[in-house]
Design a protein around this motif. Structure first.
Motif, mmCIF file in Angstrom:
data_model
loop_
_atom_site.group_PDB
_atom_site.id
_atom_site.type_symbol
_atom_site.label_atom_id
_atom_site.label_comp_id
_atom_site.label_asym_id
_atom_site.label_seq_id
_atom_site.Cartn_x
_atom_site.Cartn_y
_atom_site.Cartn_z
ATOM 1 N N VAL A 240 0.833 -1.206 0.000
ATOM 2 C CA VAL A 240 0.000 0.000 0.000
ATOM 3 C C VAL A 240 0.865 1.253 0.000
ATOM 4 C CG1 VAL A 240 -1.699 1.307 1.314
ATOM 5 C CG2 VAL A 240 -1.920 -1.178 1.119
ATOM 6 N N VAL A 241 1.904 1.257 0.834
ATOM 7 C CA VAL A 241 2.785 2.428 0.915
ATOM 8 C C VAL A 241 3.505 2.663 -0.407
ATOM 9 C CG1 VAL A 241 4.846 3.356 2.032
ATOM 10 C CG2 VAL A 241 3.082 2.242 3.404
ATOM 11 N N VAL A 242 4.040 1.592 -0.997
ATOM 12 C CA VAL A 242 4.757 1.725 -2.268
ATOM 13 C C VAL A 242 3.826 2.231 -3.365
ATOM 14 C CG1 VAL A 242 5.910 0.425 -4.097
ATOM 15 C CG2 VAL A 242 6.510 0.019 -1.709
ATOM 16 N N ALA A 243 2.594 1.743 -3.385
ATOM 17 C CA ALA A 243 1.643 2.191 -4.401
ATOM 18 C C ALA A 243 1.343 3.680 -4.260
ATOM 19 C CB ALA A 243 0.354 1.379 -4.297
ATOM 20 N N ILE A 244 1.163 4.144 -3.027
ATOM 21 C CA ILE A 244 0.878 5.569 -2.808
ATOM 22 C C ILE A 244 2.069 6.429 -3.214
ATOM 23 C CG2 ILE A 244 0.401 7.300 -1.042
ATOM 24 C CD1 ILE A 244 -1.178 5.176 0.475
ATOM 25 N N VAL A 245 3.271 6.006 -2.834
ATOM 26 C CA VAL A 245 4.474 6.763 -3.190
ATOM 27 C C VAL A 245 4.666 6.797 -4.701
ATOM 28 C CG1 VAL A 245 6.988 6.793 -3.018
ATOM 29 C CG2 VAL A 245 5.605 6.317 -0.988
ATOM 30 N N ALA A 246 4.433 5.661 -5.357
ATOM 31 C CA ALA A 246 4.609 5.596 -6.808
ATOM 32 C C ALA A 246 3.659 6.548 -7.520
ATOM 33 C CB ALA A 246 4.393 4.165 -7.294
ATOM 34 N N LEU A 247 2.430 6.628 -7.043
ATOM 35 C CA LEU A 247 1.468 7.531 -7.671
ATOM 36 C C LEU A 247 1.850 8.989 -7.454
ATOM 37 C CD1 LEU A 247 -1.890 5.720 -6.776
ATOM 38 C CD2 LEU A 247 -0.812 5.867 -9.028
ATOM 39 N N ASN A 248 2.329 9.312 -6.260
ATOM 40 C CA ASN A 248 2.679 10.697 -5.957
ATOM 41 C C ASN A 248 3.940 11.154 -6.681
ATOM 42 O OD1 ASN A 248 0.485 11.045 -4.244
ATOM 43 N ND2 ASN A 248 1.601 10.332 -2.442
ATOM 44 N N LEU A 249 4.866 10.238 -6.929
ATOM 45 C CA LEU A 249 6.120 10.603 -7.597
ATOM 46 C C LEU A 249 6.050 10.479 -9.117
ATOM 47 C CD1 LEU A 249 8.761 8.949 -5.217
ATOM 48 C CD2 LEU A 249 7.995 11.337 -5.281
ATOM 49 N N GLY A 250 4.910 10.090 -9.632
ATOM 50 C CA GLY A 250 4.767 9.970 -11.078
ATOM 51 C C GLY A 250 5.421 8.742 -11.670
ATOM 52 N N LEU A 251 5.696 7.740 -10.840
ATOM 53 C CA LEU A 251 6.331 6.529 -11.353
ATOM 54 C C LEU A 251 5.391 5.712 -12.233
ATOM 55 C CD1 LEU A 251 8.322 5.316 -8.207
ATOM 56 C CD2 LEU A 251 9.169 6.583 -10.193
ATOM 57 N N MET A 252 4.087 5.939 -12.080
ATOM 58 C CA MET A 252 3.133 5.193 -12.889
ATOM 59 C C MET A 252 3.315 5.502 -14.374
ATOM 60 S SD MET A 252 0.856 2.913 -12.845
ATOM 61 C CE MET A 252 0.453 2.857 -11.097
ATOM 62 N N ASP A 253 3.557 6.782 -14.690
ATOM 63 C CA ASP A 253 3.781 7.141 -16.091
ATOM 64 C C ASP A 253 5.041 6.484 -16.635
ATOM 65 O OD1 ASP A 253 1.516 8.704 -16.132
ATOM 66 O OD2 ASP A 253 2.583 10.535 -15.558
ATOM 67 N N PHE A 254 6.060 6.360 -15.781
ATOM 68 C CA PHE A 254 7.297 5.700 -16.208
ATOM 69 C C PHE A 254 7.052 4.225 -16.519
ATOM 70 C CE2 PHE A 254 10.999 3.134 -14.930
ATOM 71 C CZ PHE A 254 11.923 3.576 -15.874
ATOM 72 N N VAL A 255 6.299 3.567 -15.637
ATOM 73 C CA VAL A 255 5.994 2.151 -15.857
ATOM 74 C C VAL A 255 5.159 1.973 -17.114
ATOM 75 C CG1 VAL A 255 4.814 0.139 -14.904
ATOM 76 C CG2 VAL A 255 6.170 1.616 -13.407
ATOM 77 N N LEU A 256 4.173 2.839 -17.305
ATOM 78 C CA LEU A 256 3.344 2.749 -18.508
ATOM 79 C C LEU A 256 4.173 2.968 -19.764
ATOM 80 C CD1 LEU A 256 0.166 4.700 -17.316
ATOM 81 C CD2 LEU A 256 0.380 2.239 -17.655
ATOM 82 N N GLY A 257 5.147 3.871 -19.671
ATOM 83 C CA GLY A 257 5.997 4.132 -20.826
ATOM 84 C C GLY A 257 6.819 2.924 -21.237
#
Length: 432
Positions: A240-257
């Protein structure tokens, strides 16, 4: 010649028939659109007659199936407020019978037999798709992707991911002898190839995560039950913590890329917005099961046109919960979510809080795969598809049924020559 019942309905003895039935089901789920109703009839034929073979088996702990039965009843009753009652009535009956087949399968087929049958079925499904060899252009991103005999890259990608998953868990937990390697190697190679050439980002992203989770659950077998509980709670919190941090730091766009996607998920976010707007017009009950994507309805026609769906069929909101909201309202969305969560956490509890069992680990992986895909695909709301069959199979496997064994009674001894009565049970000698 009389066939013993156990060869058909006993999970410990019916591996041959059970594997055949699962393989037929996989083929029907994949290609019933191509070959027509004959495959659906074959799907029914391998499961429903088993009820007549040993009906008592299916009545045991029937109350444990109350949640899927409640959802199926709600789906059927939605015909009364559906905007396309004819379509709803037909599809609801199909969905109900589909759940019934999954129930029969869960009561008669072991997880190992399910895995073997899935491997056989997936092998022939992929062979046929390679023979067809069709490619399709994605008009939204301009890419050409392998679809084989399927309608989209995500469908064949799902089959490929299941082929890899069942091969890995079969070798890790369920294999017996060297023959297991001969069965799985061709399936792994075919599945990996199809997964790569189909360019299905959903499948390519989900299968590594699921296999990593299964590996962790496999290692947890070495720990005591107490330590498994502690590690599970800590691990769940960290996710849960990692998911929240990833969303706040914009890592989701990196993974999608990495998988060639942008933040709109190839137009999915627009579809979700349109679905939410449609759901708010009838938020409690929805428009009726399977009653939105109907030819002639203005909203469906508009979205088909915007997404270049010339066939005007086989489209959805690419999100299970948005689709459920539109068709069945918040009531239906809550029910299908409860089924998903009850199944997943039921098997997790069996591994973490009870005796470690490989079968539960295998089904946890299946449910996590379906859970990940449920946010971008619709694979548990429709009849005659692998996703819904596997989910309900996993749910019905939560009920632990007692193993019935034949009870032998001692034979009576020959009749006593004098009294003409059996000498057993022995009676005390009469006093003289």
């Amino acid at each position: 010649m009389k066939i013993p019942k156990s060869l058909l309905v006993d999970p410990e003895k019916n591996s041959a028939y059970g594997s055949f039935a699962v393989a037929v089901s996989i083929w029907a789920f994949s290609y019933s659109v191509i070959f027509g109703q004959v495959l659906i009839l074959a799907y029914y034929a391998v499961w429903l007659p088993l009820i007549m073979v040993d009906y008592r088996r299916f009545l045991r702990q029937l109350s444990s199936a109350w949640l899927p039965l409640l959802f199926a009843a709600y789906v059927c009753f939605s015909v009364f407020w559906s905007q396309a009652p004819g379509t709803t009535a037909r599809t609801a009956v199909q969905y109900l019978s589909h759940i019934a087949c999954a129930y029969v399968a869960a009561r008669t087929v072991s997880v190992r037999t399910l895995t073997i049958g899935a491997l056989v079925g997936i092998f022939f499904v992929l062979i046929y798709s390679l023979k067809v060899g069709a490619y399709s252009e994605d008009v939204l991103d301009g890419t050409y992707n392998f679809v084989g005999a399927f309608a989209s890259k995500n469908q064949i990608g799902f089959v490929g991911s299941l082929g890899i998953y069942f091969s890995v868990v079969f070798l890790a937990f369920l294999r017996r002898g060297r023959l297991s390697f001969m069965l799985t190697v061709p399936v792994v190679l075919l599945s990996a190839y199809v997964l790569v050439v189909s360019h299905s980002a959903t499948s390519m992203a989900s299968i590594p995560a699921v296999l990593a989770l299964v590996a962790l659950l496999a290692m947890s077998k070495l720990l005591s039950r107490r330590y498994r509980r502690v590690i599970f709670l800590i691990g769940a919190g960290m996710i849960v913590v990692v998911a929240i941090v990833a969303l706040n730091l914009g890592l989701m766009d990196f993974v999608l890329g990495i998988f060639g996607k942008d933040s709109t998920l190839t137009g999915r976010t627009y579809l979700w917005e349109q679905g939410w707007n449609a759901a708010m017009r009838s938020p409690v009950l929805g428009v009726g099961y399977a009653a939105y994507w109907v030819q002639g309805f203005a909203e469906a026609e508009r979205l088909w046109n915007e997404f270049y769906i010339t066939t005007r069929t086989g489209f959805h909101f690419h999100n299970t919960y948005v689709e459920a909201l539109v068709e069945l309202g918040f009531t239906g969305a809550v029910l299908i979510s409860l089924i998903m969560l009850r199944t997943l956490f039921g098997h997790i509890a069996a591994v973490v809080f009870k005796t470690w069992q490989a079968e539960s680990v295998v089904l946890i992986g299946v449910m996590v795969l379906l859970l990940i895909r449920s946010f971008v695909e619709v694979e548990i709301l429709n009849p005659y598809i692998m996703g819904s069959f596997l989910m309900y199979f996993s749910f019905f496997k939560l009920a632990r049924l007692p193993v019935t064994r034949t009870r032998w009674s001692p034979a009576f001894e020959p009749a006593d020559a004098k009294g003409g009565e059996p000498a057993w049970p022995h009676r005390p000698a009469a006093a003289e």
